[in-house]
Scaffold this motif. Structure first.
Motif, PDB file in Angstrom:
ATOM      1  N   UNK A  37       0.810  -1.219   0.000  1.00  0.00           N
ATOM      2  CA  UNK A  37       0.000   0.000   0.000  1.00  0.00           C
ATOM      3  C   UNK A  37       0.844   1.271   0.000  1.00  0.00           C
ATOM      4  N   UNK A  38       2.158   1.120   0.077  1.00  0.00           N
ATOM      5  CA  UNK A  38       3.024   2.307   0.064  1.00  0.00           C
ATOM      6  C   UNK A  38       3.343   2.689  -1.382  1.00  0.00           C
ATOM      7  N   UNK A  39       3.510   3.973  -1.645  1.00  0.00           N
ATOM      8  CA  UNK A  39       3.790   4.392  -3.021  1.00  0.00           C
ATOM      9  C   UNK A  39       5.187   3.973  -3.467  1.00  0.00           C
ATOM     10  N   UNK A  40       5.317   3.707  -4.751  1.00  0.00           N
ATOM     11  CA  UNK A  40       6.626   3.377  -5.318  1.00  0.00           C
ATOM     12  C   UNK A  40       7.529   4.604  -5.304  1.00  0.00           C
ATOM     13  N   UNK A  41       8.838   4.356  -5.293  1.00  0.00           N
ATOM     14  CA  UNK A  41       9.795   5.467  -5.200  1.00  0.00           C
ATOM     15  C   UNK A  41       9.631   6.437  -6.369  1.00  0.00           C
ATOM     16  N   UNK A  42       9.436   5.901  -7.565  1.00  0.00           N
ATOM     17  CA  UNK A  42       9.273   6.771  -8.730  1.00  0.00           C
ATOM     18  C   UNK A  42       8.037   7.654  -8.574  1.00  0.00           C
ATOM     19  N   UNK A  43       6.962   7.064  -8.068  1.00  0.00           N
ATOM     20  CA  UNK A  43       5.734   7.831  -7.857  1.00  0.00           C
ATOM     21  C   UNK A  43       5.961   8.958  -6.846  1.00  0.00           C
ATOM     22  N   UNK A  44       6.708   8.655  -5.800  1.00  0.00           N
ATOM     23  CA  UNK A  44       7.007   9.669  -4.775  1.00  0.00           C
ATOM     24  C   UNK A  44       7.808  10.813  -5.385  1.00  0.00           C
ATOM     25  N   UNK A  45       8.841  10.469  -6.147  1.00  0.00           N
ATOM     26  CA  UNK A  45       9.694  11.498  -6.727  1.00  0.00           C
ATOM     27  C   UNK A  45       8.916  12.399  -7.689  1.00  0.00           C
ATOM     28  N   UNK A  46       8.063  11.777  -8.520  1.00  0.00           N
ATOM     29  CA  UNK A  46       7.326  12.567  -9.507  1.00  0.00           C
ATOM     30  C   UNK A  46       6.307  13.473  -8.828  1.00  0.00           C
ATOM     31  N   UNK A  47       5.482  12.911  -7.954  1.00  0.00           N
ATOM     32  CA  UNK A  47       4.425  13.720  -7.338  1.00  0.00           C
ATOM     33  C   UNK A  47       4.990  14.769  -6.385  1.00  0.00           C
ATOM     34  N   UNK A  48       6.117  14.485  -5.733  1.00  0.00           N
ATOM     35  CA  UNK A  48       6.702  15.480  -4.829  1.00  0.00           C
ATOM     36  C   UNK A  48       7.177  16.712  -5.592  1.00  0.00           C
ATOM     37  N   UNK A  49       7.544  16.519  -6.864  1.00  0.00           N
ATOM     38  CA  UNK A  49       7.995  17.667  -7.664  1.00  0.00           C
ATOM     39  C   UNK A  49       6.885  18.689  -7.849  1.00  0.00           C
ATOM     40  N   UNK A  50       5.632  18.224  -7.786  1.00  0.00           N
ATOM     41  CA  UNK A  50       4.516  19.136  -8.008  1.00  0.00           C
ATOM     42  C   UNK A  50       4.333  20.134  -6.863  1.00  0.00           C
ATOM     43  N   UNK A  51       4.863  19.834  -5.676  1.00  0.00           N
ATOM     44  CA  UNK A  51       4.858  20.866  -4.631  1.00  0.00           C
ATOM     45  C   UNK A  51       6.258  21.410  -4.365  1.00  0.00           C
ATOM     46  N   UNK A  52       7.310  20.615  -4.656  1.00  0.00           N
ATOM     47  CA  UNK A  52       8.662  21.096  -4.398  1.00  0.00           C
ATOM     48  C   UNK A  52       9.061  22.229  -5.340  1.00  0.00           C
ATOM     49  N   UNK A  53       8.645  22.157  -6.589  1.00  0.00           N
ATOM     50  CA  UNK A  53       9.029  23.207  -7.550  1.00  0.00           C
ATOM     51  C   UNK A  53       8.401  24.549  -7.167  1.00  0.00           C
ATOM     52  N   UNK A  54       7.075  24.620  -6.918  1.00  0.00           N
ATOM     53  CA  UNK A  54       6.515  25.915  -6.490  1.00  0.00           C
ATOM     54  C   UNK A  54       7.073  26.394  -5.151  1.00  0.00           C
TER      55      UNK A  54
END
Length: 594
Positions: free
Chosen positions: A323-340
């Motif tokens: 049920x935990x997110x895959x590492x790639x999924x974490x990296x991609x989705x985190x960019x959507x708040x890290x960039x702003x």
């Protein structure tokens, strides 16, 4: 109101109004200086349709709302169009039309706040107005000399001492921009990014589902600044995950309520409190954000310690690996708040831009990311839908906060006109015998009681206006006094009898709210201790000037809070838990004798 296919035209109208709200507030940043009697009335005018029509539930409410919104918008536009003439009146109303307009706008402001958040704040504003009009008949020190009606109403309406005062200026110039920023982030993948980062970081630990709630609420709360919004959003994911793993319902709901309440003390947004603090203290936003950072981290660390203590009593399972997110999924989705977020922080701290200008740049970055999906491909159709959601939520949330701040501005205006704030300050000084800690206790009690009735930001503004000068006179630095009051104004989110975050969370898991509240108070004990520790260990808020001393104070207070949390929640004989709590308290307040 706008959720079905038959109401798509209505949705488009509200999206257009939300877009106008966003464009107006962003335009103020780039356009240059706009007279206060233009920008602030137009700000109020843009909020009125949301307050009176968007949430209207029946034909009577909708009809009366349309009339009040129309009259209010007309009044605000009249003020804006005649700002040059009004400026030359120096806060004095020259005819009966202006008196009628003043009464209308004050009534619309109070009714708007009532429809947005309920009766308590408008009733306080009404009581303040009655005191200003008739307080000269009160005997003793709480009476005042009286003010002519034209001067009293004029100061509130055609000058900058009431509806268009400095607090409304904060709402126009800064708060609205950060609210738009939060709405843009939440419309895209940022919210899922928060959840994925939290699940990857804490999901594998004991009590992992609860710790995911703590981390995700800290991240989400840093832009939402609302305990209720935080519970409703992150709780929709974390609460089912906790109950599915067998966590006691009272603990699951309490964890979400306590973690979500921390959103209002977590920089950068702090529930609009940080921006109001800038105006009231004159301290730069960056300094306030840094001063608030270590106490906020301590708060969430204390919740984390409490969950570890609960893990000794209950079998708090980690989140299953599948049920935990895959590492790639974490990296991609985190960019959507890290960039702003990176855009915001770099613009503020590296390039030296103002907070509102930096937030505007972050908004543009977030808007661009709305058109990119999780596969990192452009998706115009999805982007337009997300943009609509962002504008809709931006308009609604700006209106909600503006209605609170504008109504609170009435109270602050009356305090200034009548001198009531100075009189209450003298009562606090005399009631405390001129001693700091009794004055702190009186102020804390006032904040708790007022916070039970009005939103946190309004409770903070009112309390700090009357108690802040007394605390400063007794030796506190202005920022210390303001942070102390702000923290204690937040207590009501988890403290009975009025504990909004607890009510929402307990309803979501169908558990008795009082059981949840008692668990939340133990888990969120830091909310009661940290503001007092900030006074006893003043280095805690000086990370920008004394980083080593601040970190040492943080370590000492953190150890103390861990002891108190273990004493309240952990297992073991009563005497051991009492000793742990006593030792923890000694460490939290060690700054008093070191």
């Amino acid at each position: 109101m706008i959720g079905t296919d038959g109401e798509i035209p209505a949705r488009r109208i509200w999206i257009a109004l939300g877009t106008l709200t966003a464009v107006f507030h962003l335009g103020l940043i780039f356009y240059g200086l706009v007279p206060n009697l233009v920008a602030r009335p137009l700000h109020m005018a843009l909020t009125l349709p949301w307050v009176f029509l968007f949430a209207a539930t029946g034909p009577v409410s909708r009809a009366s709302g349309a009339i009040l919104a129309g009259l209010g918008i007309a009044g605000c536009l009249w003020i804006a169009l005649n700002h040059q003439m009004l400026r030359n009146q120096y806060g004095f109303l020259e005819n009966q039309f202006q008196v009628g307009l003043a009464i209308l706008l004050l009534g619309v402001a109070m009714e708007g706040a009532r429809r947005a958040i309920g009766w308590p704040l408008p009733l306080v504003a009404l009581a303040a107005l009655l005191y200003g009009l008739y307080g000269q008949h009160i005997p003793g020190e709480f009476g005042h000399a009286g003010t002519p009606l034209q001067s009293f109403l004029g100061t509130l309406i055609v000058a900058e001492g009431g509806l268009w005062g400095s607090l409304t200026g904060v709402s126009v110039g800064v708060v609205a921009i950060f609210v738009i920023f939060g709405a843009v982030l939440n419309a895209g993948e940022a919210g899922q990014g928060f959840m994925n980062v939290a699940a990857a970081a804490a999901g594998r630990l004991t009590g992992g589902a609860a710790k995911v709630s703590v981390l995700s609420s800290a991240l989400f709360g840093s832009i939402s600044g609302s305990a209720s919004a935080n519970v409703a959003s992150t709780g929709a994911i974390t609460l089912p995950a906790m109950t599915k793993l067998g966590y006691p319902k009272r603990l699951a709901a309490a964890t979400e309520a306590v973690a979500s309440s921390g959103g209002q003390i977590m920089p950068p947004l702090m529930g609009a409190g940080a921006f109001v603090m800038v105006e009231l203290t004159g301290v730069p936003y960056s300094e306030i954000m840094l001063a608030a950072l270590l106490p906020a981290i301590l708060y969430f660390a204390t919740v984390w310690q409490g969950l570890n203590a609960f893990a000794s009593r209950f079998d708090l399972q980690p989140i299953p690996e599948e049920d935990r997110p895959a590492r790639r999924q974490v990296l991609i989705t985190s960019a959507f708040f890290m960039v702003p977020f990176s855009t915001l922080l770099i613009a503020m701290f590296a390039l030296g831009y103002t907070p509102q200008y930096a937030a505007a740049l972050a908004i543009f970055t977030g808007l661009a990311l709305l058109f990119i999906d999780v596969s990192l491909r452009p998706n115009p159709g999805q982007g337009l839908a997300r943009l609509g959601d962002a504008m809709l939520n931006a308009g609604r949330q700006v209106a909600m906060i503006a209605s609170i701040i504008i109504c609170a501005s009435i109270i602050i205006g009356v305090l200034g006109i009548t001198g009531l704030g100075v009189k209450i300050t003298s009562v606090i000084l005399s009631g405390s015998g001129g001693e700091l800690w009794p004055a702190l206790m009186l102020t804390a009690l006032a904040c708790l009681l007022l916070g039970m009735e009005v939103p946190t930001t309004a409770a903070y503004v009112i309390c700090v206006s009357v108690a802040g000068p007394a605390l400063i006179e007794l030796g506190l630095e202005p920022l210390q006094a303001h942070l102390f009051v702000f923290w204690f104004a937040l207590l009501s989110t988890i403290t009975p009898p009025v504990c909004g975050a607890v009510f929402i969370a307990s309803g979501m898991v169908q558990e008795n709210w009082l059981r949840v509240a008692l668990t939340a108070m133990a888990l969120g004990v830091g909310l009661y201790i940290i503001p007092l520790a900030m006074i006893a260990n003043d280095a805690l808020i000086r990370v920008s000037t004394e980083p080593v001393a601040a970190l040492l104070a943080m370590a000492m207070v953190g150890l103390g809070l861990g002891g108190i949390s273990r004493g309240l929640i952990g297992r073991g004989p009563w005497w051991r838990r009492l000793a742990l709590g006593g030792l923890g308290g000694s460490l939290c307040f060690a700054g008093l004798w070191l």
